[in-house]
Design an enzyme around this catalytic site. Sequence first.
Site, short mmCIF file in Angstrom:
data_model
loop_
_atom_site.label_atom_id
_atom_site.label_comp_id
_atom_site.label_asym_id
_atom_site.label_seq_id
_atom_site.Cartn_x
_atom_site.Cartn_y
_atom_site.Cartn_z
N ASP A 348 8.43 -21.47 23.25
CA ASP A 348 7.52 -21.49 22.12
C ASP A 348 6.54 -20.33 22.22
O ASP A 348 5.96 -20.08 23.29
CB ASP A 348 6.77 -22.83 22.12
CG ASP A 348 5.79 -22.96 20.98
OD1 ASP A 348 6.23 -22.94 19.82
OD2 ASP A 348 4.57 -23.08 21.25
N GLU A 385 11.03 -17.51 21.00
CA GLU A 385 10.37 -17.40 19.71
C GLU A 385 9.48 -16.17 19.84
O GLU A 385 8.36 -16.25 20.36
CB GLU A 385 9.55 -18.65 19.39
CG GLU A 385 8.91 -18.60 18.01
CD GLU A 385 8.02 -19.81 17.72
OE1 GLU A 385 8.00 -20.26 16.56
OE2 GLU A 385 7.34 -20.29 18.65
#
Length: 697
Positions: A348, A385
Amino acid sequence: MLAGTSTLDPARSSMTQGSSFPLGATLRLDGVNFSVFSKHATAVQLLLFDGVNAATPTRVIDLDPRTQRSYHYWHAFVPGILPGQCYGYRADGPFDPYRGHRFDRDKVLLDPYGRCVARPAGWSRAAAQRPGDNCASALKSVVTDSSLYHWEGDRPLHTPFVRTVIYEMHVGAFTRNPNSGVPASRRGTYQGVIDKIPYLQDLGVTAVELLPVFAFDDQDAPGGLNDWGYQPVSFFAPHPGYSSRPDPLAALDDFRDMVKALHRAGIEVILDVVYNHTTEAGAAGPTVCFRGFGNDTYYILDQDAPTFADYSGCGNTLNANQSIVRRLILDSLHYWVTEMHVDGFRFDLASILSRDERGRPMATPPLLWDIESDPVFANVKLIAEAWDAAGLYQVGRFVGDSWTEWNGKFRDDVRAFLKGDAGTAQALAHRLTGSPDVYAHKEREGEQSINFVTCHDGFTLNDLVSYNTKHNEANGHRNLDGAFDNLSWNCGVEGPTDDPLVERLRNRQVKNFLTLTMLSVGTPMLLMGDEVRRTQRGNNNAYCINDDTTWFDWDLTRRHGDVHRFVKALIALRVGRDLPIDRSGMSLREVLQQHAVTWHGVRLNAPDWGHDSHTLAATLRLLGGQGQLHIIVNAYWNALEFELPPAGDGSAVWRRVVDTFLESPDDVQTFAAAPVVEGATYVVQPRSVVLLLAVAA
C-alpha cells in the site's frame, strides 16, 4: 522505576538476563526470551497478564538497564512461560515533542515483534489517547509457538505472473452476509473463506489478494468504524477479528488453515500490506506500540515543528528507511513468507517506502533494494501501489526489476474509452499491449502491469456504469470524501433502474470492461463481486461501512448469472484452458507473439488515432503460426461494420468467441462451440467488444 507500580521479588529471583536476539517473545525449552528496541527509554517494564481481559498485570518485571540492556535492546528471560501468555510493556522516557520524544509511562504497549494480538472486551482507542493508565482496556501481545502447527506438506505454488488472475477481496465482507450459506460462527472469518473456496475454484482465479489482515484498529475513523484494515497495530499478527474462535491464538491457526486450504485448491495468497503508516496517527493519536518505544525512530517527523510528516494521508508516516524500521519490515515479510506461507504482497502506498528520514524521495532507497535482492523473496510476488498521498507518483519508474505495479493508467484509460471520451484511442492501444509507453524503457515483460478497472478504493464495476457521481453520505463526511473524478457513466439513469434498455446497456458495459481487462497484456485483477455486479449503492469510499452495502450479496450469483458465466469463460481463455492449440498448459499471454500486433479501424490497416475516434481493432498472431486473435472495440453509439483480415491459410476460419452485445449464452462461447464468421466484414453493435479466434486445422 515507573510510577504507580512495584517490582515483585519472586519475578526478579526467577528471571535471568536474557538475550537481545531475537527480537520479540521467543519460546525456549524452559521459558521465553523477551527483547524490544528502545533507544531513548530510561526504564522499561515487562508486564505479564493472566488473560486478555485482566485489568492489571499479575507480574511486573522492571528490566535492569545495567544487565538487561544491550546497546538499545532491553531483554529478559522468564522461565515457566508457555504459549498463550499475554504480555505487554511500559516504557518511560522524555516527553519532548520538539526532539521527537513522546514517551508515556502509563500506556501498555504492544510488542513490535509480537506474533499475536489479543483484544480485550473493553478495548478502547479513546482510552489509548487519553492521559492515564489504560491497562484494563489495552491490546496485549501473546506468546506463540509456530512449531505446533502442522502444515501437512504445504508448499508455495509459484504460479508465474503470465498465468495469474488476481481476485481482490475483503476477508470479512466476503462471507458476512447471511445469504452466504456459511455457518453463522464462521461468517466474516478466515474459516468462512475456506467454506467458499469451491466458488473461487469454479470462477477460475489463481490468486486472492486480501485487504489488510495484519491486526488493525477498527475504531480508527471519525465515526468509530474502520473496516478495511488500513490502520495496523502490528506487522506480525493476523487480525483477531477474522478468527472464528475467541482464543487469541486461534487467529494464527485459522489464518494458516485458510492459506493451506487455498493452496490445496491451487490458489495463491497475496497480502495487502501497510508499511507506510500505523494507527497511532498524528500528535493526538493513541499510544499503542511504536511511538511509546521510540517516536523519533519509527516515524518521519516534521523538521521544523513537533509534528508528524504525513505522506500517507493518515496522520503519520513510517520511517521505513531508518535502520531499525527497515529491519522490522524485512523481518515481518520474512515471517509471513516462511512461517505463514503467503505467496506475495501488495504494498500500500509503496512510494512512501522510497522516502528518506526527512521525507525526501531517494533514487536508490535501501528498503526497496533490500526487498528486491533478498533471496527469501526470489519467487514471491511483489506488487507496488507506486504512489503516495503526497503526490509522489512512480508508476513505470518504481525501482528494481522484481516489482510489478498497479497500473492506474490502465484503469483510467480503459474507463475513459468505454465511457466515450474523445482522444483516448491511442492510450487504449497502449493499455491493451502491456503499456509499452509506461514500461518499455525498462525492457520488462507485460506482466509488470497489474491491470484493473476497479479495486476496493472507488466504485465497484456495477456502480461504475450506474452512477455519474459518488454517493458517500453514509460515511458521515457530507459526501466530501472519496474521489470526485471517477470516469464513470450511469448509462442514462442515476442509480438502480427498472428500465430494461438501461439495464441491458449497463450489462454490456460491464462485460466490455471485463473483456478488456482479461484479454490485455499484463496481469489481470478482478474486484470481489464484480463478476456478479456487486453494488455499494454509489459509495466509492466505503472504508467505514460494515453492512450489506459492502458485503458480497450471494443472491447476485443467480440474479446476474450471465455475467458470472461470462467471467468464468474469459478466465478459462486467459489461463489457457480454452486455447485449441498445441501449447498445453500455456496462457493466452504466453502464446501471443511479441510485437506481432497489427492495428485497424473500420478499415483494415487504417487505425483511427484521431481525437474523435471511438473504435479500435487489432490482430494478434499466435506462436508458431498456429492462428490469430482479432479484437474489435466499438465505443461508438451506433453499429459499425469492420473489415476482417484473412483468417490464415485455407483451413483457418474466424470463429466468434466473444460478442458482448449478444445475450447469454451467445455473448461468450468456447472455441469449439463458437460459430464461424462468414464474409469479409463483421457488424459490431454500439458500445460492444468482439473477439474472433482463428486456428489452423
